[in-house]
Design an enzyme around this catalytic site. Structure first.
Site, PDB file in Angstrom:
ATOM      1  N   ARG A 221       7.013   3.177   3.867  1.00 57.04           N
ATOM      2  CA  ARG A 221       7.294   4.365   3.077  1.00 57.04           C
ATOM      3  C   ARG A 221       8.163   5.292   3.918  1.00 57.04           C
ATOM      4  O   ARG A 221       8.074   5.290   5.149  1.00 57.04           O
ATOM      5  CB  ARG A 221       5.990   5.082   2.690  1.00 57.04           C
ATOM      6  CG  ARG A 221       5.194   4.388   1.583  1.00 57.04           C
ATOM      7  CD  ARG A 221       5.896   4.471   0.235  1.00 57.04           C
ATOM      8  NE  ARG A 221       5.155   3.828  -0.838  1.00 57.04           N
ATOM      9  CZ  ARG A 221       5.411   2.608  -1.319  1.00 57.04           C
ATOM     10  NH1 ARG A 221       6.388   1.871  -0.818  1.00 57.04           N
ATOM     11  NH2 ARG A 221       4.713   2.124  -2.320  1.00 57.04           N
ATOM     12  N   HIS A 269      15.208   1.003  -1.938  1.00 57.90           N
ATOM     13  CA  HIS A 269      13.814   0.658  -2.256  1.00 57.90           C
ATOM     14  C   HIS A 269      13.729  -0.590  -3.158  1.00 57.90           C
ATOM     15  O   HIS A 269      13.209  -0.526  -4.282  1.00 57.90           O
ATOM     16  CB  HIS A 269      13.083   1.843  -2.911  1.00 57.90           C
ATOM     17  CG  HIS A 269      11.595   1.730  -2.804  1.00 57.90           C
ATOM     18  ND1 HIS A 269      10.767   2.798  -2.644  1.00 57.90           N
ATOM     19  CD2 HIS A 269      10.777   0.648  -2.839  1.00 57.90           C
ATOM     20  CE1 HIS A 269       9.511   2.402  -2.598  1.00 57.90           C
ATOM     21  NE2 HIS A 269       9.486   1.085  -2.715  1.00 57.90           N
TER      22      HIS A 269
HETATM   23  P1  NDP Z   1      -2.261  -4.248   2.812  1.00 52.33           P
HETATM   24  O1  NDP Z   1      -3.179  -3.160   2.422  1.00 52.33           O
HETATM   25  O2  NDP Z   1      -2.533  -5.636   2.343  1.00 52.33           O
HETATM   26  O3  NDP Z   1      -2.152  -4.315   4.411  1.00 52.33           O
HETATM   27  C1  NDP Z   1      -2.027  -3.177   5.182  1.00 52.33           C
HETATM   28  C2  NDP Z   1      -1.961  -3.551   6.650  1.00 52.33           C
HETATM   29  O4  NDP Z   1      -1.733  -2.356   7.415  1.00 52.33           O
HETATM   30  C3  NDP Z   1      -3.265  -4.158   7.160  1.00 52.33           C
HETATM   31  O5  NDP Z   1      -3.008  -5.153   8.132  1.00 52.33           O
HETATM   32  C4  NDP Z   1      -3.950  -2.953   7.812  1.00 52.33           C
HETATM   33  O6  NDP Z   1      -4.860  -3.289   8.860  1.00 52.33           O
HETATM   34  C5  NDP Z   1      -2.746  -2.232   8.404  1.00 52.33           C
HETATM   35  N1  NDP Z   1      -3.059  -0.823   8.642  1.00 52.33           N
HETATM   36  C6  NDP Z   1      -3.440   0.123   7.749  1.00 52.33           C
HETATM   37  N2  NDP Z   1      -3.679   1.298   8.378  1.00 52.33           N
HETATM   38  C7  NDP Z   1      -3.460   1.076   9.688  1.00 52.33           C
HETATM   39  C8  NDP Z   1      -3.570   1.875  10.856  1.00 52.33           C
HETATM   40  N3  NDP Z   1      -3.954   3.162  10.793  1.00 52.33           N
HETATM   41  N4  NDP Z   1      -3.301   1.310  12.053  1.00 52.33           N
HETATM   42  C9  NDP Z   1      -2.925   0.016  12.124  1.00 52.33           C
HETATM   43  N5  NDP Z   1      -2.809  -0.814  11.070  1.00 52.33           N
HETATM   44  C10 NDP Z   1      -3.065  -0.284   9.853  1.00 52.33           C
HETATM   45  O7  NDP Z   1      -0.793  -3.780   2.363  1.00 52.33           O
HETATM   46  P2  NDP Z   1       0.432  -4.694   1.901  1.00 52.33           P
HETATM   47  O8  NDP Z   1       0.761  -5.651   2.989  1.00 52.33           O
HETATM   48  O9  NDP Z   1       0.205  -5.242   0.546  1.00 52.33           O
HETATM   49  O10 NDP Z   1       1.586  -3.579   1.746  1.00 52.33           O
HETATM   50  C11 NDP Z   1       1.965  -2.767   2.822  1.00 52.33           C
HETATM   51  C12 NDP Z   1       2.897  -1.643   2.369  1.00 52.33           C
HETATM   52  O11 NDP Z   1       4.190  -2.151   2.067  1.00 52.33           O
HETATM   53  C13 NDP Z   1       2.502  -0.925   1.070  1.00 52.33           C
HETATM   54  O12 NDP Z   1       1.477   0.003   1.267  1.00 52.33           O
HETATM   55  C14 NDP Z   1       3.818  -0.253   0.673  1.00 52.33           C
HETATM   56  O13 NDP Z   1       3.909   0.998   1.298  1.00 52.33           O
HETATM   57  C15 NDP Z   1       4.877  -1.192   1.267  1.00 52.33           C
HETATM   58  N6  NDP Z   1       5.635  -1.892   0.220  1.00 52.33           N
HETATM   59  C16 NDP Z   1       6.999  -1.671   0.142  1.00 52.33           C
HETATM   60  C17 NDP Z   1       7.757  -2.326  -0.797  1.00 52.33           C
HETATM   61  C18 NDP Z   1       9.232  -2.133  -0.830  1.00 52.33           C
HETATM   62  O14 NDP Z   1       9.883  -2.647  -1.749  1.00 52.33           O
HETATM   63  N7  NDP Z   1       9.815  -1.449   0.137  1.00 52.33           N
HETATM   64  C19 NDP Z   1       7.151  -3.256  -1.754  1.00 52.33           C
HETATM   65  C20 NDP Z   1       5.742  -3.439  -1.578  1.00 52.33           C
HETATM   66  C21 NDP Z   1       5.021  -2.762  -0.632  1.00 52.33           C
HETATM   67  P3  NDP Z   1      -6.168  -4.226   8.583  1.00 52.33           P
HETATM   68  O15 NDP Z   1      -5.627  -5.639   8.434  1.00 52.33           O
HETATM   69  O16 NDP Z   1      -6.969  -4.046   9.795  1.00 52.33           O
HETATM   70  O17 NDP Z   1      -6.794  -3.695   7.313  1.00 52.33           O
HETATM   71  C1  OXD Z   2       5.475  -1.199  -3.824  1.00 51.56           C
HETATM   72  C2  OXD Z   2       6.838  -0.746  -3.686  1.00 51.56           C
HETATM   73  O1  OXD Z   2       4.614  -0.588  -3.223  1.00 51.56           O
HETATM   74  O2  OXD Z   2       7.678  -1.172  -4.476  1.00 51.56           O
HETATM   75  O3  OXD Z   2       5.230  -2.203  -4.515  1.00 51.56           O
HETATM   76  O4  OXD Z   2       7.158   0.026  -2.788  1.00 51.56           O
END
Ligand code: NDP
Ligand code: OXD
Length: 306
Positions: A221, A269
């Protein structure tokens, strides 16, 4: 059976069509025209704050995407309402494809060659040796990408909240772990969710620990990044390049300095975009689960923030 959509019109139209084809019996209502006595499920994306609190009998809200930060940031959603998100294999694959594309373009010098073409300059660059990819966030998207880069022959290190066991991917946690990942990464990818803990993690302090000339890739983000700190790190050569897909303000304002910075590559995005057909299947499956009293497929822990 009523489903509410609180989505920008460009997403609501195609999703509504897909849902109608798959479930003609479903009563789909688009905010703000919602007149049902009970709306157990809503699908939201960039919803106006307060709009979900108005829905009668709301049991669950699904984010129309993998990120849930606009839902978790909305204090008006009653605490008993379950939050979930739309995740499916195609969304995960698209993100990995995007990350491979930007890493390989940088790794093989394609952006440098594009600049050289512009200047009519013929100068073969040295072939790169292998590189280390650091992935912040080893969740649904990050883990899949980590495995793909590892299979491609890159060294991969990752950072998550809890230690993760992923074949040949070094797992790091905590503040020191973040610094260790930054220090060894040629490509540093941000794929953590936006939470109070991760807001602003891509900042001057982290960049100081980065490998000189590293490439930052932010697909998480916009608010993960302190924009002025990035400009400074690129201008001093601490970082070599940045590929940015997400921004504090979207669309990125026309006068924003990122547009013209020679070391910044911008996409609007689009790293991974929700497909209405796949999303409709996911939403209907979650609706059935809700009616059967089962949990959502990808529940959000509101306390944790993701
Ligand atoms: P998940 O919830 O599946 O995974 C999140 C990961 O981040 C986990 O490994 C988690 O750790 C880690 N994490 C969360 N908080 C912390 C912290 N404080 N310190 C260290 N590690 C942390 O999310 P997704 O993989 O599905 O998606 C990730 C992000 O990608 C979304 O939230 C969104 O913002 C972004 N996104 C962007 C898109 C785009 O088009 N640009 C499209 C889709 C998503 P743990 O494994 O220990 O829980
Ligand atoms: C999502 C994104 O979170 O598009 O799926 O950023």
């Amino acid at each position: 059976m009523t489903l509410a959509l609180i989505l920008p019109a460009e997403y609501a139209g195609p999703l509504r069509e897909a849902l109608r084809e798959m479930a003609p019996e479903l009563d789909i209502q688009c905010w703000p025209e919602i007149h049902a006595a009970r709306v157990p499920l809503a699908v939201a994306w960039r919803h106006p704050s307060g709009s979900l609190a108005e829905l009668p009998g709301l049991e669950a809200v699904l984010s129309y995407g993998a990120g849930v930060d606009t839902l978790t940031a909305d204090p008006t959603i009653p605490p008993e309402v379950a939050l979930g998100r739309v995740v499916y294999p195609g969304l995960i694959e698209q993100m990995t494809e995007y990350l491979e594309a930007v890493v390989l373009a940088q790794h093989r010098g394609l952006w440098d060659y594009a600049a050289m073409q512009h200047a009519r300059r013929w100068r073969p660059l040295e072939m790169p040796t292998t590189a280390t990819i650091g992935i912040l966030g080893l969740g649904e998207l990050g883990e899949f990408a980590a495995r793909r880069f590892q299979r491609r022959g890159f060294r991969v290190v990752g950072w998550s909240r809890r230690p993760r066991e992923i074949d040949d991917v070094a797992s790091h946690v905590g503040a020191q772990g973040l610094i260790r990942v930054a220090a060894c990464s040629d490509y540093l990818i941000c794929l953590v969710p936006l939470t109070p803990e991760t807001r602003g993690i891509l900042n001057a302090e982290l960049f100081r620990h980065c490998k000189p000339g590293a490439c930052l890739i932010n697909v998480g983000r916009g608010l993960h990044l302190v924009e002025d700190d990035l400009m400074q790190a690129l201008n001093t050569g601490q970082l070599g390049a940045a590929c940015l897909d997400v921004f504090t303000q979207e669309p990125l304002p026309a006068d924003h300095p990122f547009w013209t910075h020679p070391k910044i590559h911008i996409t609007p995005h689009v790293a991974s975009q929700t497909d209405p057909q796949a999303a409709a299947r996911h939403i209907l499956a979650d609706y059935r689960r809700l009616l059967e009293g089962k949990g959502l497929q990808y529940p959000v822990d509101r306390h944790r923030g993701y």
